[in-house]
Design a protein around this motif. Structure first.
Motif, PDB file in Angstrom:
ATOM      1  N   LEU A 104      26.100  46.631   0.751  1.00  0.00           N
ATOM      2  CA  LEU A 104      27.487  47.031   0.934  1.00  0.00           C
ATOM      3  C   LEU A 104      27.892  46.539   2.320  1.00  0.00           C
ATOM      4  O   LEU A 104      27.443  47.103   3.333  1.00  0.00           O
TER       5      LEU A 104
ATOM      6  N   PRO B  39      23.427  50.295   3.674  1.00  0.00           N
ATOM      7  CA  PRO B  39      23.302  50.713   2.267  1.00  0.00           C
ATOM      8  C   PRO B  39      23.174  49.498   1.349  1.00  0.00           C
ATOM      9  O   PRO B  39      23.796  48.455   1.577  1.00  0.00           O
TER      10      PRO B  39
ATOM     11  N   ARG C 156      22.718  48.410  -2.951  1.00  0.00           N
ATOM     12  CA  ARG C 156      22.805  48.857  -4.340  1.00  0.00           C
ATOM     13  C   ARG C 156      21.839  48.037  -5.205  1.00  0.00           C
ATOM     14  O   ARG C 156      22.088  46.868  -5.490  1.00  0.00           O
TER      15      ARG C 156
ATOM     16  N   LEU D 128      22.569  54.348  -4.268  1.00  0.00           N
ATOM     17  CA  LEU D 128      22.376  53.473  -3.114  1.00  0.00           C
ATOM     18  C   LEU D 128      21.028  53.725  -2.443  1.00  0.00           C
ATOM     19  O   LEU D 128      20.533  54.861  -2.398  1.00  0.00           O
TER      20      LEU D 128
ATOM     21  N   LEU E 160      22.232  58.854  -2.857  1.00  0.00           N
ATOM     22  CA  LEU E 160      21.230  58.017  -2.195  1.00  0.00           C
ATOM     23  C   LEU E 160      19.833  58.326  -2.733  1.00  0.00           C
ATOM     24  O   LEU E 160      19.541  59.454  -3.135  1.00  0.00           O
TER      25      LEU E 160
END
Length: 247
Positions: free
Chosen positions: A77, A100, A102, A109, A183
């Motif tokens: 991100l 972060p 993905r 995340l 997360l």
């Protein structure tokens, strides 16, 4: 016949309290030495593990003392980096940088530890290199997040509007709230890369207080306990009668 005079009660209690305190401190130092050696062995074992797919490692949550060596594909991100302002790297000023990420096939995340970036701390926010765009493959160690503590004033991330955001503690719950996303419970500490601007030394730095020094301190505390007992016996020994005392 006893070689000691009858001691006063307060002297016995004071000596006993001192001996117990010294013994307790010595045992605590031995435990700290064992904990640090176990942690170093854990990181050494992780580096020798074969690389596993991240999804497989996450499907079977690792034990607390296991640091899986994993590979994961996905996308960063961009523009959402976090700076941890209390890293321990040779006592140099700088920050540990987190971003972060993905993983493919999920909206959850993964916080990635990019490494340490030398500088003057967050008073002068360092210039961060851009993150790679598109799908990338990362390899590193899936490890517990950095330790947290009590931060005066509460959640520092919520009060900041601009990125990167900085904090002296990095709590995954605060980061998830800040990103508005779920997360993973651990972070991915990337492997060392010679060409990278980041310093990636994830093995704990115990140079200031290695396990051997803890054992040396333990020996000192045990010595104090022995000295306290010897002093007690010496001060309460019966003196030999002098000739003048016999008259």
């Amino acid at each position: 016949m006893s070689l000691l005079r009858r001691p006063r009660g307060w002297a016995v209690l004071l000596t006993l309290a001192g001996v117990l305190l010294f013994l307790r401190l010595g045992v605590w130092q031995l435990h700290r030495a064992d904990e640090k050696e176990a942690l170093l062995r854990r990181y050494a074992a992780a580096a020798e593990q074969p690389v596993r797919e991240f999804a497989a490692a996450d499907a079977a949550p690792p034990a607390v003392d296991v640091l899986p060596h994993v590979r994961v594909r996905g996308e960063y991100l961009p523009g959402r980096e976090y700076l941890l302002d209390n890293p321990r790297h040779d006592q140099r000023g700088g920050v540990e940088v987190y971003a972060p990420f993905r993983p493919q096939g999920t909206e959850r995340l993964l916080l990635v530890d990019l490494g340490f970036l030398a500088g003057n701390g967050t008073d002068q926010t360092p210039q961060l290199p851009p993150l790679p765009g598109g799908t990338v493959e990362l390899t590193g160690f899936y490890q517990p997040p950095p330790g947290v503590g009590f931060e005066m004033g509460g959640d520092a991330l919520a009060r900041q509007q601009n990125w990167p955001k900085t904090s002296i503690y990095l709590e995954l719950g605060d980061v998830a709230k800040d990103l508005g996303a779920s997360l993973y419970p651990r972070v991915l500490a990337l492997e060392a890369e010679p060409a990278s601007i980041y310093t990636r030394e994830h093995t704990p730095d115990f140079s200031a207080m290695p396990p051997a020094r803890h054992r040396a301190y333990a020996f000192q505390w045990f010595t104090f306990a022995v000295v306290a007992v010897v002093m007690f016996l010496f001060l309460h020994r019966k003196r030999k009668a002098q000739r003048g005392d016999l008259r």
